[in-house]
Write an enzyme that holds these catalytic residues in place. Structure first.
Site, short mmCIF file in Angstrom:
data_model
loop_
_atom_site.label_atom_id
_atom_site.label_comp_id
_atom_site.label_asym_id
_atom_site.label_seq_id
_atom_site.Cartn_x
_atom_site.Cartn_y
_atom_site.Cartn_z
N CYS A 3 4.28 12.83 28.83
CA CYS A 3 3.63 11.53 29.05
C CYS A 3 4.27 10.50 28.12
O CYS A 3 4.29 10.67 26.90
CB CYS A 3 2.13 11.63 28.77
SG CYS A 3 1.29 10.05 28.75
N CYS A 6 1.88 9.18 25.44
CA CYS A 6 1.62 10.19 24.41
C CYS A 6 2.82 10.29 23.45
O CYS A 6 2.64 10.49 22.25
CB CYS A 6 1.31 11.54 25.05
SG CYS A 6 -0.37 11.69 25.70
N ASP A 29 4.26 -4.92 25.34
CA ASP A 29 4.86 -4.38 26.57
C ASP A 29 6.37 -4.63 26.53
O ASP A 29 6.85 -5.68 26.12
CB ASP A 29 4.24 -5.05 27.80
CG ASP A 29 4.49 -4.27 29.06
OD1 ASP A 29 3.53 -3.72 29.62
OD2 ASP A 29 5.66 -4.21 29.50
N GLY A 91 -0.75 -0.17 41.38
CA GLY A 91 0.37 -0.59 40.55
C GLY A 91 0.52 0.17 39.25
O GLY A 91 1.32 -0.21 38.39
N THR A 93 2.01 2.61 36.83
CA THR A 93 3.30 3.31 36.74
C THR A 93 3.33 4.32 35.60
O THR A 93 4.19 5.20 35.59
CB THR A 93 4.45 2.30 36.55
OG1 THR A 93 4.23 1.54 35.37
CG2 THR A 93 4.57 1.38 37.76
N HIS A 98 -4.36 2.59 30.10
CA HIS A 98 -3.94 1.46 29.26
C HIS A 98 -4.53 0.18 29.80
O HIS A 98 -4.79 0.04 30.99
CB HIS A 98 -2.41 1.36 29.17
CG HIS A 98 -1.71 1.36 30.50
ND1 HIS A 98 -1.49 2.52 31.21
CD2 HIS A 98 -1.17 0.37 31.23
CE1 HIS A 98 -0.85 2.25 32.32
NE2 HIS A 98 -0.64 0.95 32.38
N HIS A 100 -3.77 -3.83 29.85
CA HIS A 100 -2.85 -4.94 29.60
C HIS A 100 -3.67 -6.13 29.10
O HIS A 100 -4.68 -6.49 29.72
CB HIS A 100 -2.18 -5.39 30.91
CG HIS A 100 -1.37 -4.36 31.61
ND1 HIS A 100 0.01 -4.33 31.56
CD2 HIS A 100 -1.73 -3.32 32.41
CE1 HIS A 100 0.47 -3.33 32.31
NE2 HIS A 100 -0.57 -2.69 32.84
P1 5GP Z 1 1.29 -0.07 34.63
O1 5GP Z 1 2.41 -0.44 35.56
O2 5GP Z 1 1.09 1.43 34.62
O3 5GP Z 1 0.01 -0.82 34.87
O4 5GP Z 1 1.74 -0.51 33.18
C1 5GP Z 1 2.71 0.18 32.46
C2 5GP Z 1 3.35 -0.82 31.53
O5 5GP Z 1 4.08 -0.08 30.57
C3 5GP Z 1 4.33 -1.77 32.21
O6 5GP Z 1 3.89 -3.11 32.00
C4 5GP Z 1 5.65 -1.47 31.52
O7 5GP Z 1 6.43 -2.64 31.30
C5 5GP Z 1 5.23 -0.82 30.23
N1 5GP Z 1 6.17 0.14 29.69
C6 5GP Z 1 6.81 1.12 30.38
N2 5GP Z 1 7.59 1.83 29.55
C7 5GP Z 1 7.44 1.30 28.31
C8 5GP Z 1 7.99 1.60 27.03
O8 5GP Z 1 8.79 2.53 26.85
N3 5GP Z 1 7.61 0.82 26.00
C9 5GP Z 1 6.72 -0.20 26.15
N4 5GP Z 1 6.43 -0.91 25.06
N5 5GP Z 1 6.18 -0.53 27.34
C10 5GP Z 1 6.54 0.22 28.41
ZN ZN Z 2 -0.62 10.55 27.66
#
Ligand code: 5GP
Ligand code: ZN
Length: 112
Positions: A3, A6, A29, A91, A93, A98, A100
């Site tokens: 993960c 994690c 982010d 959305g 990923t 988490h 935002h």
């Molecule tokens: P989701 O798309 O799941 O709602 O949000 C995941 C967020 O994690 C995205 O906004 C993406 O830019 C961010 N993200 C993905 N990989 C990394 C990383 O390695 N470091 C940081 N700081 N953010 C990440």
């Molecule tokens: Zn995790």
């Protein structure tokens, strides 16, 4: 467990930390969608909002206390948006819960 978040908690992947305590971590982010874009995550693996239970909901309430504190510290007085995508269709990923926290520009509603 493989993960990404994690691994960030474990320090195996670097992050730009904004806030940390024994229950949660907040970091910038990597692909900000607003001038301020901070992710708040619990320090236990919870897959998404769909996996919040009476046993782990204390992490969610704790994170929202810290979102409020960090927003005040950062002077986000013009408002900020809190978003949690739950599931691929919404959305999500990264499959670790988490939130935002975004600020510094105008937002439209409904989102996307
Ligand atoms: P989701 O798309 O799941 O709602 O949000 C995941 C967020 O994690 C995205 O906004 C993406 O830019 C961010 N993200 C993905 N990989 C990394 C990383 O390695 N470091 C940081 N700081 N953010 C990440
Ligand atoms: Zn995790």
């Amino acid at each position: 467990m493989d993960c990404l978040f994690c691994k960030i908690i474990a320090g195996e992947i670097p992050s730009s930390k904004v806030y940390e305590d024994d229950m949660c971590l907040a970091f910038n982010d990597i692909a900000p969608q607003a001038p301020t874009h901070i992710l708040f995550i619990p320090k236990v693996h919870i897959g998404s909002c769909g996996e919040v239970t009476p046993d782990n909901s204390k992490y969610v309430s704790h994170i929202f206390e810290k979102i409020s504190e960090v927003a005040a510290q950062k002077g986000l007085t013009d408002g900020f948006r809190v978003v949690s995508n739950c599931g691929v269709s919404a959305g999500q990923t990264v499959p670790h819960l988490h939130f935002h926290v975004m600020a510094g520009r105008e937002f439209t509603w409904p989102a996307g």
